[in-house]
Design a protein around this motif. Structure first.
Motif, PDB file in Angstrom:
ATOM      1  N   ARG A 274      35.234  56.739 -68.539  1.00 22.01           N
ATOM      2  CA  ARG A 274      34.022  56.284 -68.202  1.00 22.01           C
ATOM      3  C   ARG A 274      33.347  56.425 -66.633  1.00 22.01           C
ATOM      4  N   ASN A 275      34.246  57.340 -66.267  1.00 24.22           N
ATOM      5  CA  ASN A 275      34.060  57.675 -64.732  1.00 24.22           C
ATOM      6  C   ASN A 275      32.694  58.659 -64.318  1.00 24.22           C
ATOM      7  N   ARG A 276      32.098  59.053 -65.287  1.00 17.39           N
ATOM      8  CA  ARG A 276      30.740  59.882 -64.876  1.00 17.39           C
ATOM      9  C   ARG A 276      29.781  59.250 -65.867  1.00 17.39           C
ATOM     10  N   LEU A 277      28.322  59.205 -65.177  1.00 17.36           N
ATOM     11  CA  LEU A 277      27.491  58.695 -65.574  1.00 17.36           C
ATOM     12  C   LEU A 277      26.365  59.712 -65.337  1.00 17.36           C
ATOM     13  N   ALA A 278      25.268  60.176 -66.160  1.00 16.43           N
ATOM     14  CA  ALA A 278      24.284  61.075 -65.981  1.00 16.43           C
ATOM     15  C   ALA A 278      23.076  60.781 -66.860  1.00 16.43           C
ATOM     16  N   ILE A 279      22.073  61.603 -66.390  1.00  8.52           N
ATOM     17  CA  ILE A 279      20.871  61.504 -67.269  1.00  8.52           C
ATOM     18  C   ILE A 279      20.179  62.925 -67.745  1.00  8.52           C
ATOM     19  N   ALA A 280      20.225  63.110 -69.014  1.00  4.58           N
ATOM     20  CA  ALA A 280      19.514  64.131 -69.478  1.00  4.58           C
ATOM     21  C   ALA A 280      18.169  64.021 -70.142  1.00  4.58           C
ATOM     22  N   GLY A 281      17.580  65.058 -70.237  1.00  3.01           N
ATOM     23  CA  GLY A 281      16.229  65.031 -70.662  1.00  3.01           C
ATOM     24  C   GLY A 281      15.810  65.958 -71.658  1.00  3.01           C
TER      25      GLY A 281
ATOM     26  N   SER B  41      30.898  54.796 -75.896  1.00  7.38           N
ATOM     27  CA  SER B  41      30.360  53.977 -75.016  1.00  7.38           C
ATOM     28  C   SER B  41      28.836  53.981 -74.948  1.00  7.38           C
ATOM     29  N   GLY B  42      28.357  52.852 -74.647  1.00  5.34           N
ATOM     30  CA  GLY B  42      26.938  52.836 -74.796  1.00  5.34           C
ATOM     31  C   GLY B  42      25.949  53.603 -73.992  1.00  5.34           C
ATOM     32  N   THR B  43      24.952  53.851 -74.533  1.00  2.00           N
ATOM     33  CA  THR B  43      23.871  54.666 -73.805  1.00  2.00           C
ATOM     34  C   THR B  43      22.632  53.858 -73.852  1.00  2.00           C
ATOM     35  N   ASP B  44      21.491  54.444 -73.168  1.00  2.57           N
ATOM     36  CA  ASP B  44      20.178  53.835 -73.300  1.00  2.57           C
ATOM     37  C   ASP B  44      19.233  55.093 -73.199  1.00  2.57           C
ATOM     38  N   ALA B  45      18.105  54.928 -73.777  1.00  2.00           N
ATOM     39  CA  ALA B  45      16.853  55.870 -73.448  1.00  2.00           C
ATOM     40  C   ALA B  45      15.438  55.207 -73.526  1.00  2.00           C
ATOM     41  N   VAL B  46      14.559  56.227 -72.718  1.00  2.00           N
ATOM     42  CA  VAL B  46      13.401  55.713 -72.727  1.00  2.00           C
ATOM     43  C   VAL B  46      12.421  56.981 -72.614  1.00  2.00           C
ATOM     44  N   THR B  47      11.032  56.741 -73.375  1.00  2.00           N
ATOM     45  CA  THR B  47      10.143  58.024 -73.529  1.00  2.00           C
ATOM     46  C   THR B  47       9.381  57.522 -72.057  1.00  2.00           C
ATOM     47  N   LEU B  48       9.147  58.552 -71.158  1.00  2.00           N
ATOM     48  CA  LEU B  48       8.273  58.469 -69.968  1.00  2.00           C
ATOM     49  C   LEU B  48       6.676  58.827 -70.449  1.00  2.00           C
ATOM     50  N   SER B  49       5.866  58.229 -69.497  1.00  2.00           N
ATOM     51  CA  SER B  49       4.379  58.438 -69.904  1.00  2.00           C
ATOM     52  C   SER B  49       4.021  59.825 -70.245  1.00  2.00           C
ATOM     53  N   ASN B  50       5.033  60.685 -69.378  1.00  2.00           N
ATOM     54  CA  ASN B  50       4.278  62.131 -69.704  1.00  2.00           C
ATOM     55  C   ASN B  50       5.122  62.930 -71.104  1.00  2.00           C
ATOM     56  N   GLY B  51       5.690  61.876 -71.591  1.00  2.00           N
ATOM     57  CA  GLY B  51       6.364  62.568 -73.022  1.00  2.00           C
ATOM     58  C   GLY B  51       7.656  63.002 -72.786  1.00  2.00           C
ATOM     59  N   LEU B  52       8.262  63.079 -71.627  1.00  2.00           N
ATOM     60  CA  LEU B  52       9.704  63.313 -71.385  1.00  2.00           C
ATOM     61  C   LEU B  52      10.707  62.277 -71.896  1.00  2.00           C
ATOM     62  N   GLN B  53      11.579  62.713 -72.673  1.00  2.00           N
ATOM     63  CA  GLN B  53      12.691  61.630 -73.044  1.00  2.00           C
ATOM     64  C   GLN B  53      13.649  61.592 -72.000  1.00  2.00           C
ATOM     65  N   LEU B  54      14.231  60.470 -71.784  1.00  2.00           N
ATOM     66  CA  LEU B  54      15.375  60.467 -70.887  1.00  2.00           C
ATOM     67  C   LEU B  54      16.414  59.516 -71.638  1.00  2.00           C
ATOM     68  N   ILE B  55      17.569  60.104 -71.576  1.00  2.00           N
ATOM     69  CA  ILE B  55      18.816  59.441 -71.982  1.00  2.00           C
ATOM     70  C   ILE B  55      19.944  59.208 -71.037  1.00  2.00           C
ATOM     71  N   ILE B  56      20.446  58.050 -70.536  1.00  2.00           N
ATOM     72  CA  ILE B  56      21.399  57.935 -69.344  1.00  2.00           C
ATOM     73  C   ILE B  56      22.596  57.544 -70.257  1.00  2.00           C
ATOM     74  N   TYR B  57      23.850  58.200 -70.025  1.00  2.00           N
ATOM     75  CA  TYR B  57      24.974  58.281 -70.747  1.00  2.00           C
ATOM     76  C   TYR B  57      26.070  58.680 -70.005  1.00  2.00           C
ATOM     77  N   ASN B  58      27.218  58.735 -70.534  1.00  2.00           N
ATOM     78  CA  ASN B  58      28.531  59.266 -69.969  1.00  2.00           C
ATOM     79  C   ASN B  58      28.688  60.525 -70.620  1.00  2.00           C
ATOM     80  N   PRO B  59      28.561  61.889 -69.576  1.00  2.00           N
ATOM     81  CA  PRO B  59      28.350  63.181 -70.399  1.00  2.00           C
ATOM     82  C   PRO B  59      29.748  63.503 -70.402  1.00  2.00           C
ATOM     83  N   ILE B  60      30.870  62.904 -71.162  1.00  2.00           N
ATOM     84  CA  ILE B  60      32.074  63.328 -71.335  1.00  2.00           C
ATOM     85  C   ILE B  60      32.668  62.562 -72.633  1.00  2.00           C
ATOM     86  N   THR B  61      33.681  63.168 -73.291  1.00  2.00           N
ATOM     87  CA  THR B  61      34.022  62.285 -74.769  1.00  2.00           C
ATOM     88  C   THR B  61      35.491  61.495 -74.273  1.00  2.00           C
ATOM     89  N   SER B  62      35.858  61.068 -73.209  1.00  2.00           N
ATOM     90  CA  SER B  62      36.829  60.514 -72.762  1.00  2.00           C
ATOM     91  C   SER B  62      36.385  59.829 -71.570  1.00  2.00           C
TER      92      SER B  62
END
Length: 352
Positions: free
Chosen positions: A293-300, A270-291
């Motif tokens: 689509r009932n969970r959605l999270a952000i990792a850094g 399933s689709g994800t998206d990501a962004v580089t913050l102004s302080n250099g932190l990278q964020l990805i918003i994604y489903n933290p599972i392999t099957s």
């Protein structure tokens, strides 16, 4: 003297044992990276469903951009995905309230033919114009790219233009501006039996389109997003059929890319998206599972290699929370939109 020598030998032995343990475990740099990431405590400060007309029962694949007059979101909506009435809608967040959605693009070809629209992507180029990229066609294997331009922050849009044959434009996630006054588009194809990630590039006036191949290295991957690093490197993170988010790196402003490789981030196709913050932190918003689509999270991450889940955005026994979009505004606030059970688009604002 003999006692002192024995102590030295003991200390050397201890150092040897410790060094062996350290070499077999995560290096100090990785430990420091994880400690820094675990110290981040994101907080959801606001969330709201974007209103949808009663005549539009399904919504999916949102995008969001900052304008001089608030936030603007877009998505495709209609009877259901692939139905010929599926069109592109926009809504604006102004003074804390999302406006009534407006249809801004459709797939009408002539009096008898109408195709569904897909995957809008909003982008602001350096002259301030907004560009709405989207796809039109019966299916992802047969669609083509179109766009419209707005010079008034998305209040009105130009007539439709078609992206030159052989290119598609951004396939789900936002383009980025790179040195040389170029726009770099993360894109991909979905044909029967083959998914393939690649990149496209154009001038900011949307001329001079070119295609940049990437070795997909045996992965079935699509829908990349682009991250920036202080050393000038670029990274893409991609959806895949291989239960992992996959990545590629460029060290020459996107002209060439390394072969795709798996990251440690799970992916449920399933689709994800990501962004580089102004302080250099990278964020990805994604489903933290392999099957599912009932969970959605952000990792850094700070280095693009060590990723740590920072917060759950949705964590429910069932449902679909998918196809997210994420940006940071000029004030440093983080905004995201995503599909909520295929019926609505949900907006969330996050504070780090």
């Amino acid at each position: 003297m003999a006692l002192q020598n024995k102590r030295i030998i003991v200390w050397l032995c201890l150092l040897f044992i410790l060094s062996g343990r350290l070499s077999a475990s995560e290096p100090f740099s990785g430990q420091t990276e994880r400690e820094k990431l675990r110290a981040i405590k994101p907080v959801i400060v606001y969330s709201e469903m974007i209103r949808e007309p009663d005549s539009v029962p399904s919504a999916h694949a949102s995008t969001i951009v900052e304008t001089d007059d608030g936030l603007l979101a877009a998505w495709f909506g209609g009877t259901y995905e692939r139905h010929s009435d599926v069109s592109i809608y926009t809504s604006r967040l102004r003074n804390g309230q999302w406006s009534t959605p407006v249809m801004v693009a459709d797939g009408i070809q002539d009096k008898s033919i109408r195709y569904p629209c897909w995957n809008p992507v909003l982008f602001k180029r350096e002259n301030g114009d907004l560009i709405l990229f989207y796809k039109v066609g019966p299916s992802p294997s047969t669609w083509w790219g179109e766009y419209k331009v707005s010079t008034d922050e998305g209040e009105t849009w130009s007539a439709m233009e078609t992206i030159p044959r052989g290119c598609l434009g951004p396939i789900k996630n936002k383009p980025v501006i790179i040195p040389g006054d170029k726009i770099l588009y993360p894109t991909s194809i979905e044909i029967v039996g083959k998914w393939n990630v690649y990149m496209e590039m154009s001038n900011q006036d949307l001329t001079g389109w070119e295609k940049i191949e990437i070795d997909n290295n045996g992965f079935d991957a699509i829908q990349p997003s682009v991250l920036f690093y202080k050393d000038g490197a670029l990274q893409i993170l991609c959806r895949s059929k291989n239960e992992r988010v996959v990545e590629s790196w460029s060290y020459d402003n996107g002209k060439t890319w390394s072969p795709l490789m798996p990251t440690g981030l799970p992916n449920n196709n399933s689709g994800t998206d990501a962004v580089t913050l102004s302080n250099g932190l990278q964020l990805i918003i994604y489903n933290p599972i392999t099957s599912g689509r009932n969970r959605l999270a952000i990792a850094g991450s700070y280095d693009g290699k060590t990723w740590e889940k920072l917060i759950d955005i949705e964590d429910q026994p069932s449902g679909e929370f998918s196809y997210p979009a994420i940006i940071q505004d000029k004030a440093g606030r983080i905004h995201m939109t995503y599909t909520y059970n295929r019926k609505r688009i949900k907006y969330v604002q996050l504070k780090l």
